[in-house]
Design a protein around this motif. Structure first.
Motif, PDB file in Angstrom:
ATOM      1  N   TYR A  91      -5.456  -5.758  -3.723  1.00  0.00           N
ATOM      2  CA  TYR A  91      -6.137  -5.818  -2.455  1.00  0.00           C
ATOM      3  C   TYR A  91      -6.530  -4.620  -1.773  1.00  0.00           C
ATOM      4  O   TYR A  91      -7.516  -4.244  -0.914  1.00  0.00           O
ATOM      5  N   GLN A  92      -6.317  -3.430  -2.701  1.00  0.00           N
ATOM      6  CA  GLN A  92      -6.679  -2.124  -2.271  1.00  0.00           C
ATOM      7  C   GLN A  92      -8.053  -2.022  -2.996  1.00  0.00           C
ATOM      8  O   GLN A  92      -8.954  -1.249  -2.521  1.00  0.00           O
ATOM      9  N   TYR A  93      -8.193  -2.527  -4.260  1.00  0.00           N
ATOM     10  CA  TYR A  93      -9.135  -2.293  -5.138  1.00  0.00           C
ATOM     11  C   TYR A  93     -10.013  -3.679  -5.385  1.00  0.00           C
ATOM     12  O   TYR A  93      -9.951  -3.886  -6.496  1.00  0.00           O
ATOM     13  N   PRO A  94     -10.239  -4.463  -4.635  1.00  0.00           N
ATOM     14  CA  PRO A  94     -10.736  -6.234  -4.848  1.00  0.00           C
ATOM     15  C   PRO A  94     -11.868  -5.894  -5.692  1.00  0.00           C
ATOM     16  O   PRO A  94     -11.801  -6.755  -6.759  1.00  0.00           O
ATOM     17  N   PRO A 100     -13.320   2.516  -5.894  1.00  0.00           N
ATOM     18  CA  PRO A 100     -13.814   2.161  -4.450  1.00  0.00           C
ATOM     19  C   PRO A 100     -12.594   1.223  -4.103  1.00  0.00           C
ATOM     20  O   PRO A 100     -12.273   0.032  -4.812  1.00  0.00           O
ATOM     21  N   THR A 101     -12.423   1.297  -2.781  1.00  0.00           N
ATOM     22  CA  THR A 101     -11.583   0.405  -2.181  1.00  0.00           C
ATOM     23  C   THR A 101     -12.607  -0.738  -1.770  1.00  0.00           C
ATOM     24  O   THR A 101     -13.861  -0.233  -1.626  1.00  0.00           O
ATOM     25  N   PHE A 152       0.972  -1.123   0.042  1.00  0.00           N
ATOM     26  CA  PHE A 152       0.077   0.044  -0.130  1.00  0.00           C
ATOM     27  C   PHE A 152       0.729   1.263   0.095  1.00  0.00           C
ATOM     28  O   PHE A 152       1.941   1.120   0.442  1.00  0.00           O
ATOM     29  N   THR A 153       0.307   2.613  -0.502  1.00  0.00           N
ATOM     30  CA  THR A 153       0.964   3.633  -0.497  1.00  0.00           C
ATOM     31  C   THR A 153       0.805   4.157   0.853  1.00  0.00           C
ATOM     32  O   THR A 153       0.145   3.920   1.937  1.00  0.00           O
ATOM     33  N   PRO A 154       1.632   5.494   1.106  1.00  0.00           N
ATOM     34  CA  PRO A 154       1.652   6.088   2.379  1.00  0.00           C
ATOM     35  C   PRO A 154       0.543   6.924   2.562  1.00  0.00           C
ATOM     36  O   PRO A 154       0.233   7.344   3.615  1.00  0.00           O
ATOM     37  N   THR A 155      -0.547   6.973   1.458  1.00  0.00           N
ATOM     38  CA  THR A 155      -1.626   7.956   1.653  1.00  0.00           C
ATOM     39  C   THR A 155      -2.576   7.442   2.761  1.00  0.00           C
ATOM     40  O   THR A 155      -2.745   6.137   2.869  1.00  0.00           O
ATOM     41  N   GLU A 156      -3.476   8.186   3.519  1.00  0.00           N
ATOM     42  CA  GLU A 156      -4.285   7.737   4.572  1.00  0.00           C
ATOM     43  C   GLU A 156      -5.315   6.694   3.927  1.00  0.00           C
ATOM     44  O   GLU A 156      -5.453   5.903   4.633  1.00  0.00           O
ATOM     45  N   LYS A 157      -5.861   7.032   2.665  1.00  0.00           N
ATOM     46  CA  LYS A 157      -6.813   6.120   1.999  1.00  0.00           C
ATOM     47  C   LYS A 157      -6.381   4.753   1.886  1.00  0.00           C
ATOM     48  O   LYS A 157      -6.751   3.689   2.147  1.00  0.00           O
ATOM     49  N   SER A 158      -4.982   4.792   1.193  1.00  0.00           N
ATOM     50  CA  SER A 158      -4.212   3.406   1.039  1.00  0.00           C
ATOM     51  C   SER A 158      -4.133   2.764   2.138  1.00  0.00           C
ATOM     52  O   SER A 158      -4.259   1.245   2.077  1.00  0.00           O
ATOM     53  N   GLN A 159      -3.654   3.317   3.125  1.00  0.00           N
ATOM     54  CA  GLN A 159      -3.250   2.867   4.333  1.00  0.00           C
ATOM     55  C   GLN A 159      -4.555   2.140   5.074  1.00  0.00           C
ATOM     56  O   GLN A 159      -4.537   0.998   5.787  1.00  0.00           O
ATOM     57  N   SER A 214      -1.627   3.523  -5.721  1.00  0.00           N
ATOM     58  CA  SER A 214      -1.693   2.054  -5.006  1.00  0.00           C
ATOM     59  C   SER A 214      -0.313   1.620  -5.526  1.00  0.00           C
ATOM     60  O   SER A 214       0.631   2.241  -6.465  1.00  0.00           O
ATOM     61  N   ASN A 215       0.288   0.598  -4.551  1.00  0.00           N
ATOM     62  CA  ASN A 215       1.479  -0.068  -4.666  1.00  0.00           C
ATOM     63  C   ASN A 215       1.548  -1.265  -5.171  1.00  0.00           C
ATOM     64  O   ASN A 215       0.470  -1.550  -5.845  1.00  0.00           O
ATOM     65  N   HIS A 216       2.344  -2.170  -4.594  1.00  0.00           N
ATOM     66  CA  HIS A 216       2.480  -3.445  -5.185  1.00  0.00           C
ATOM     67  C   HIS A 216       1.078  -4.174  -4.868  1.00  0.00           C
ATOM     68  O   HIS A 216       1.107  -5.366  -5.867  1.00  0.00           O
ATOM     69  N   GLY A 217       0.390  -3.890  -4.259  1.00  0.00           N
ATOM     70  CA  GLY A 217      -0.824  -4.518  -3.716  1.00  0.00           C
ATOM     71  C   GLY A 217      -1.970  -4.352  -4.217  1.00  0.00           C
ATOM     72  O   GLY A 217      -3.116  -3.999  -3.552  1.00  0.00           O
TER      73      GLY A 217
END
Lengths: 302, 302
Positions: A273-276, B294-295, A172-179, A267-270
């Motif tokens: 999992y962030q946007y299933p 959407p997450t 996940f990225t460092p953003t609040e939403k991604s975390q 979004s990062n490597h996953g």
């Protein structure tokens, strides 16, 4: 002789029993669930991951429309044997496992290291693979792939209050939403209570790093092999993958002869999992389509 | 006074009448059709194109779920005025046109030059634009964008048995499948018989090339402006765009803070005309989503 008939038990990510099959001199652990009758989708896992590192939102989401097969490759957790020092040998194991299940044609999903294995498997056994989903991965000789990236070194080298929290930085990225999405993912992938895979032993990471480094080493004509992978392919990644740089997904799509690329935002490597929900919809459309990339002529029946 | 009520005439790409509205000292020609009641989608056209260069498979496909608005910008075909020599001035015209229709919020789709206008419009009038679809386009200072690419020079400089055949080289790859899709596209975009736009006059191409060249000129910090475009964006292109190189779509996604990228396989500048069903599905999902990306937390209601 009596025939006993009963409704088939419907399993999910949480309930699917771990089964075992012998192949290539090893005993492979696997779980198999979802809607049977079509082409199964075989999942290939990332660095140091086991069957329990998949996200049930992704596996159960895809299992709505197809059979999904998770497995531990040789030397991983509940599977016997040793992790080999090359991606190509991992692909030999994976192919032997698939054949041992009696399957002659599968769809293959590979994430990160699993995406390298998926490519090598398709090259070695083109007749075995119908369609290919490559997630957070890259080509031979890809950018920054000969060693762990500096970002990966930092994330994997740090210590965490809860060991699983390492995945918040990897996926996940460092953003609040991604975390926040990351914390929701950690809850989901910890949900399975019984029959969980033990963590991999200390020999796994070094062997996998050796394999990844060989794959990632730059060489002449390093992307030429991708022209031989003629299967329809869907390449998916996050916008800011710091483990296998996002540009490598672009390179894959540019060199695979029949591939679509999707990059999700922030979004990062996953990213899956962030946007299933997006990921499951995109992969399902790709795998279910009669013609994977239909032109208007393919869809016209008038 | 009597109120006459009758079922609203349902128009399509082929039947929508050309209407006119005055704005910014010009008289703009436009066509408006589709499902009303939501946020309309305003189409911004490519180099030397008119309203009749859109593909009915795309416009009617998107009109199933929203109102679509096609228009000729200043100096194009049936619109009065002169084509200005900068993208920013084209965006001023476009914004004036949208406001003249009484619209306070629209979705914007821009293709090629129209994608440059869409970016400039969003920068100048952020409150006017809800979501952005950028097709076959690129950033300020993008790779190969300061001049026509060599491939574009060759395709636009050649002579053709039927003048519209130029689009087979501009929009489609040389593969048999892509060219077949191209011929099907040419049939579709010639279908409208009545009230077709006349071709643009000889002053249009030089002015548009001047504008594109200014936009494409490399400069320091040339991608920084993209950070200011915070609207959700969907960036779409073909795998092998030789008019505005595909890498520019990757650069757009990498620098826009909230953008998804989709690259379709074996396709050139007009990937949306090669895969109209995929394109319409992808754009419709993006524009219709309550949360554009959407997450799992956004979609969970349990």
């Amino acid at each position: 002789m009596m025939i006993h008939s009963r409704p088939e038990m419907v399993h999910t990510h949480q309930t699917a029993p771990t089964q075992f099959v012998e192949a290539n001199g090893n005993r492979f652990a696997y779980r198999r669930f979802g809607k049977s009758g079509g082409v199964p989708l075989v999942f290939n896992q990332h660095f140091t991951g086991t069957m329990d590192h998949w996200d049930p939102a992704v596996t159960d989401g895809l299992a709505m429309t197809r059979e999904v097969i998770l497995f531990n490759n040789a030397g991983i957790s509940t599977s016997s044997g040793e992790v080999p020092g090359s991606v190509e040998e991992m692909a030999v194991s994976a192919a032997a496992f698939i054949r041992a299940l009696g399957l002659a044609k599968v769809d293959v999903l590979g994430f990160s290291l699993g995406g390298l294995v998926a490519q090598a498997l398709t090259l070695a056994e083109p007749g075995l693979v119908r369609r290919l989903v490559l997630v957070g991965t890259g080509p031979r000789g890809g950018e920054g792939m000969a060693t762990l990236t500096p970002e990966a070194e930092a994330v994997f080298g740090a210590t965490y209050a809860h060991p699983d929290d390492v995945w918040l930085g990897v996926f996940f990225t460092p953003t609040e939403k991604s975390q926040a999405a990351g914390r929701a993912f950690l809850e989901r992938f910890r949900l399975r209570q019984q029959d969980r895979d033990p963590d991999v032993n200390e020999k796994v990471a070094p062997a996998q790093i050796e394999a990844i480094s060989k794959w990632g080493a730059p060489r002449a004509g390093m992307f030429d092999y991708l022209r031989e992978i003629t299967q329809p392919a869907l390449v998916i990644n996050g916008s800011n993958d710091v483990i296998i740089y996002t540009v490598n997904s672009f390179i894959l799509q540019q060199n695979l002869p029949n591939a679509q690329l999707i990059l999700y935002p922030d979004s990062n490597h996953g990213s899956q999992y962030q946007y299933p929900a997006l990921f499951v919809a995109d992969v399902t459309r790709f795998l279910d389509a009669v013609v994977p990339f239909p032109t208007r002529k393919d869809t016209d029946h008038g």
